[in-house]
Write an enzyme that holds these catalytic residues in place. Structure first.
Site, mmCIF file in Angstrom:
data_model
loop_
_atom_site.group_PDB
_atom_site.id
_atom_site.type_symbol
_atom_site.label_atom_id
_atom_site.label_comp_id
_atom_site.label_asym_id
_atom_site.label_seq_id
_atom_site.Cartn_x
_atom_site.Cartn_y
_atom_site.Cartn_z
ATOM 1 N N ALA A 1 37.680 44.550 44.323
ATOM 2 C CA ALA A 1 37.128 45.892 44.550
ATOM 3 C C ALA A 1 36.111 46.405 43.534
ATOM 4 C CB ALA A 1 38.268 46.898 44.659
ATOM 5 N N ALA A 2 36.068 45.867 42.317
ATOM 6 C CA ALA A 2 35.173 46.458 41.299
ATOM 7 C C ALA A 2 33.716 46.059 41.548
ATOM 8 C CB ALA A 2 35.600 45.997 39.906
ATOM 9 N N PRO A 3 32.778 46.974 41.287
ATOM 10 C CA PRO A 3 32.946 48.279 40.635
ATOM 11 C C PRO A 3 33.386 49.419 41.557
ATOM 12 C CG PRO A 3 30.622 47.846 41.017
ATOM 13 C CD PRO A 3 31.341 46.619 41.460
ATOM 14 N N GLY A 4 33.516 49.183 42.858
ATOM 15 C CA GLY A 4 34.103 50.230 43.693
ATOM 16 C C GLY A 4 33.220 50.767 44.813
ATOM 17 N N GLY A 5 32.060 50.135 45.028
ATOM 18 C CA GLY A 5 31.171 50.610 46.103
ATOM 19 C C GLY A 5 31.888 50.668 47.431
ATOM 20 N N LYS A 6 32.595 49.578 47.742
ATOM 21 C CA LYS A 6 33.222 49.525 49.062
ATOM 22 C C LYS A 6 34.534 50.305 49.084
ATOM 23 C CE LYS A 6 30.667 45.408 50.205
ATOM 24 N NZ LYS A 6 30.048 45.114 48.891
ATOM 25 N N GLU B 1 41.417 44.841 41.484
ATOM 26 C CA GLU B 1 40.405 44.045 40.786
ATOM 27 C C GLU B 1 41.112 43.147 39.767
ATOM 28 O OE1 GLU B 1 37.139 43.302 40.860
ATOM 29 O OE2 GLU B 1 37.477 42.136 39.046
ATOM 30 N N ASP C 1 35.694 41.180 49.732
ATOM 31 C CA ASP C 1 34.279 41.134 49.363
ATOM 32 C C ASP C 1 34.226 40.140 48.200
ATOM 33 O OD1 ASP C 1 31.588 41.862 49.362
ATOM 34 O OD2 ASP C 1 31.897 43.351 47.794
ATOM 35 N N CYS D 1 27.578 38.464 49.209
ATOM 36 C CA CYS D 1 26.149 38.803 49.103
ATOM 37 C C CYS D 1 25.372 37.527 48.789
ATOM 38 C CB CYS D 1 25.918 39.884 48.053
ATOM 39 S SG CYS D 1 26.448 39.421 46.410
HETATM 40 N N1 SAM Z 1 33.581 45.055 46.434
HETATM 41 C C1 SAM Z 1 32.913 45.370 45.192
HETATM 42 C C2 SAM Z 1 32.016 46.563 45.404
HETATM 43 O O1 SAM Z 1 31.615 46.822 46.537
HETATM 44 O O2 SAM Z 1 31.735 47.287 44.433
HETATM 45 C C3 SAM Z 1 32.167 44.169 44.647
HETATM 46 C C4 SAM Z 1 33.065 42.979 44.443
HETATM 47 S S1 SAM Z 1 32.318 41.610 43.668
HETATM 48 C C5 SAM Z 1 31.338 40.958 44.891
HETATM 49 C C6 SAM Z 1 33.636 40.473 43.584
HETATM 50 C C7 SAM Z 1 34.756 40.819 42.640
HETATM 51 O O3 SAM Z 1 35.739 39.782 42.709
HETATM 52 C C8 SAM Z 1 34.358 40.929 41.179
HETATM 53 O O4 SAM Z 1 34.668 42.211 40.671
HETATM 54 C C9 SAM Z 1 35.178 39.845 40.472
HETATM 55 O O5 SAM Z 1 35.668 40.236 39.194
HETATM 56 C C10 SAM Z 1 36.324 39.612 41.425
HETATM 57 N N2 SAM Z 1 36.938 38.267 41.318
HETATM 58 C C11 SAM Z 1 36.538 37.235 40.544
HETATM 59 N N3 SAM Z 1 37.377 36.190 40.687
HETATM 60 C C12 SAM Z 1 38.330 36.568 41.551
HETATM 61 C C13 SAM Z 1 39.496 35.932 42.077
HETATM 62 N N4 SAM Z 1 39.804 34.677 41.766
HETATM 63 N N5 SAM Z 1 40.256 36.641 42.927
HETATM 64 C C14 SAM Z 1 39.931 37.897 43.258
HETATM 65 N N6 SAM Z 1 38.844 38.547 42.793
HETATM 66 C C15 SAM Z 1 38.054 37.891 41.952
#
Ligand code: SAM
Length: 454
Positions: free
Chosen positions: A120-125, A143, A188, A241
Site C-alpha cells: 500500500a505505501a505510499p498510499g495513493g491507492k 506495507e 499493486d 506500473c
Molecule cells: N499501492 C501504492 C500506492 O498506490 O501508493 C504503491 C505500491 S508500490 C508499487 C509496491 C509496494 O510493495 C512498495 O511499497 C514495496 O515496499 C512493497 N513490497 C516490496 N516487496 C514486497 C513483498 N515481498 N511483499 C509485499 N509488498 C512488497
C-alpha cells in the site's frame, strides 16, 4: 524546484528498447516519442473532504478531466511546490500519476466491505479506496517496509481516513491470520517500474532482464497469498506500473494455472487498451495503459474467487472500553459525539468505526482514528483526531485562519489569538488542518514535527 528533463533515448538500456519494440511493433516510434514528452501529472480530489466543484474554486491552476474517473485530473507538469500547499496539507487532494488511479476504478470498492490493499505505501491507492468506502467497512492497508509504512500512515491521516487498520507485515504473515476474510484485495505489486523511467531514474538504473524475472517470481508469490485471503465471491485486482509480459499477463496466467477457483473477469472500463493473449489470459479482459494513451503506464487485471478451498480463519476482536477522560474530552470538543468503539493500546486511545480486531503477531500501526495519549491521567489529543474527515463540521471550538496564519502553523510557529482557550481546531474555509492549545493570548502549535515546513 527543478523540473525533470525529457529522457535522452541513449540512456535507455538497449535490451529494454529491443523488448519494447517486440511488444509494441508499429507503435514503437510513438513510444520513443513519448519519452521526450513531460510526465502525465495527476491530481485526485479527496471527496472524503471536499467536492470537485468546491476544490476547483480554491485552486489557482487548471484541472483537466481524464477518462479514468471524474475525480482524477491531469495537471500542468511545470507546476511546483504543490505538496506544500494549504490544500494538500489539509488533505483536499492527492498527487497521483493519472494511470496509477486506474486500478482502484477496476477494483470498485463498496462501502461496508472488508478490503485489503496488500502493497500500500505510499498510499495513493489506499486513500482512493477509502474515498469510495465512505468510512464504512474496514480498509486493511498494509506495507512490508517499515519506513514506507510510516509514510502510508501519514498519508492516510492527512486524507482524513477513519476506517483503516494500518499494518506492517509480509503477505505470508497476513495470510496466516486473514485466510478467507476479504471482499476485495488490491495487489499493486512491487515491479521493475518500466512505466516510471521518466519519473524515477533509479528504476532505469536497476533495470535488467534478471531483475524483471526476479520481480515476476516475487509477484507470483504475493498473488498466491492474496488469493488465500479472499472470501468466496471475493475480487482480486492485480496491477503494476511496468510493461514486461513476465510481470503482467504471465503472472495472471500462472495464477489461473495454480488456482482453478479463480476466474479472469473483464475489467469493464472505458479507459486504456486491451493487453496481450498469454496462455489462459485473454488480452481483451485485462487493461493496459501506455504513455501513448493517458498516463505513464499501468497494467490491471481483475479476477473472482468462485470457491473456497482453504479454511477461513477465525475473526478475533479486541476488548473495547469506555474511558472517562475520552468521554469528557469528546463531549467538550465535538458538537455531537458519534457512536464509535473506544480502543486502547497501552496509553494510546483510538476511536474505531468498526468493532476493533485482534491480529496476533502482526505489527499494527493504527486502528481507526488516533484520539490521543493519556499522560498523568489527562488526554493529550493527536493530530489525526482533528484532521479526520469523519468529524468535518463537528468541532465545537474552532479558529478560522487565513492562508498566512495557516502557513505560520505549518512552519511550527506559535501565533497570537485573543479570547481563545484550550485545545482548538484550526480551520480554513471550514476545513480543519490541525489544532493548537490556546491560553487566551497565544496558541501553542501542535503540528507534528515531522510534517513541518523548513
Ligand atoms: N499501492 C501504492 C500506492 O498506490 O501508493 C504503491 C505500491 S508500490 C508499487 C509496491 C509496494 O510493495 C512498495 O511499497 C514495496 O515496499 C512493497 N513490497 C516490496 N516487496 C514486497 C513483498 N515481498 N511483499 C509485499 N509488498 C512488497
Amino acid at each position: 524546484m527543478m523540473q525533470r528533463q525529457p529522457l535522452p533515448i541513449l540512456t535507455m538500456n538497449p535490451e529494454f528498447l529491443k523488448r519494447m519494440e517486440a511488444l509494441l511493433k508499429e507503435e514503437f516510434p510513438a513510444y520513443l516519442a513519448s519519452l521526450q514528452e513531460p510526465v502525465h501529472r495527476g491530481l485526485r480530489v479527496n471527496t472524503l473532504k471536499i467536492t470537485v466543484e468546491e476544490l476547483k474554486k480554491r485552486l489557482s491552476f487548471e484541472l483537466r478531466p481524464t477518462a479514468i474517473s471524474p475525480t482524477v485530473f491531469e495537471i500542468d507538469s511545470q507546476l511546483t511546490s504543490l505538496g506544500h500547499s494549504l490544500e494538500h496539507r489539509s488533505g483536499l487532494y492527492y498527487l497521483q500519476e493519472v494511470s496509477a488511479a486506474s486500478a482502484v476504478e477496476v477494483l470498485d470498492p463498496q462501502p461496508g466491505e472488508w478490503i485489503l490493499d496488500l502493497c500500500a505505501a505510499p498510499g495513493g491507492k489506499s486513500t482512493q479506496i477509502a474515498m469510495k468506502m465512505k468510512h464504512q467497512g474496514i480498509l486493511f492497508s498494509n506495507e512490508i517496509d517499515p519506513g514506507r509504512a510510516r509514510i502510508l500512515l501519514s498519508n492516510l491521516e492527512r486524507c482524513g481516513v477513519a476506517n483503516a487498520i494500518v499494518t506492517q507485515a509480509s503477505p505470508a504473515m497476513l495470510r496466516k491470520q486473514m485466510t478467507g476474510w476479504m471482499d476485495r484485495i488490491l495487489v499493486d505489486a512491487p515491479c521493475s517500474g518500466e512505466g516510471m523511467f521518466k519519473k524515477e531514474s533509479q528504476a532505469l538504473k536497476d533495470w535488467s532482464v534478471a531483475h524483471v524475472e526476479a520481480c515476476s517470481q516475487r509477484q507470483k508469490k504475493i498473488v498466491d497469498d492474496a488469493v488465500a485471503m479472499l472470501k468466496e465471491g471475493g475480487i482480486l485486482v492485480y496491477s503494476t506500473c511496468t510493461y514486461a509480459l513476465e510481470e503482467n499477463e504471465e503472472v495472471i496466467h500462472d495464477l489461473l494455472e495454480n488456482h482453478p477457483e479463480m476466474e479472469l473477469l473483464d475489467c469493464n472500463v472505458s479507459f486504456g487498451r486491451p493487453g496481450y493473449d498469454r496462455g489462459k489470459v485473454y488480452g481483451r479482459k485485462v487493461r493496459r495503459i501506455f504513455p501513448m494513451d493517458e498516463g505513464e503506464g499501468h497494467f490491471v487485471a481483475k479476477l473472482r474467487k468462485n470457491s473456497m478451498p482453504e479454511q477461513t480463519m477465525r475473526i478475533e476482536r479486541e476488548p473495547f472500553f469506555s474511558s472517562l477522560q475520552a468521554e469528557r474530552f469528546l463531549s467538550e470538543q465535538l458538537k455531537k459525539v458519534p457512536l464509535l468503539y473506544h480502543h486502547h493500546y497501552q496509553e494510546r486511545l483510538f476511536l474505531v468505526p468498526f468493532e476493533p480486531l485482534k491480529l496476533n503477531r502482526i505489527r499494527i500501526l493504527r486502528q481507526g482514528i488516533e484520539l490521543g495519549e493519556l499522560r498523568k491521567g489527562r488526554l493529550e489529543p493527536h493530530h489525526h483526531f482533528y484532521v479526520t474527515a469523519l468529524f468535518k463540521g463537528l468541532y465545537a471550538r474552532t479558529l478560522e485562519c487565513d492562508r498566512e496564519e495557516a502557513e505560520r502553523f505549518f512552519r511550527g510557529e506559535t501565533f497570537p489569538c485573543n479570547d481563545v482557550w484550550g485545545y482548538t481546531a484550526l480551520e480554513h474555509r471550514g476545513i480543519c488542518f490541525g489544532f493548537a492549545k490556546a491560553d487566551g493570548t497565544m496558541a501553542k502549535n501542535h503540528y507534528p514535527k515531522g510534517l513541518r515546513m523548513r
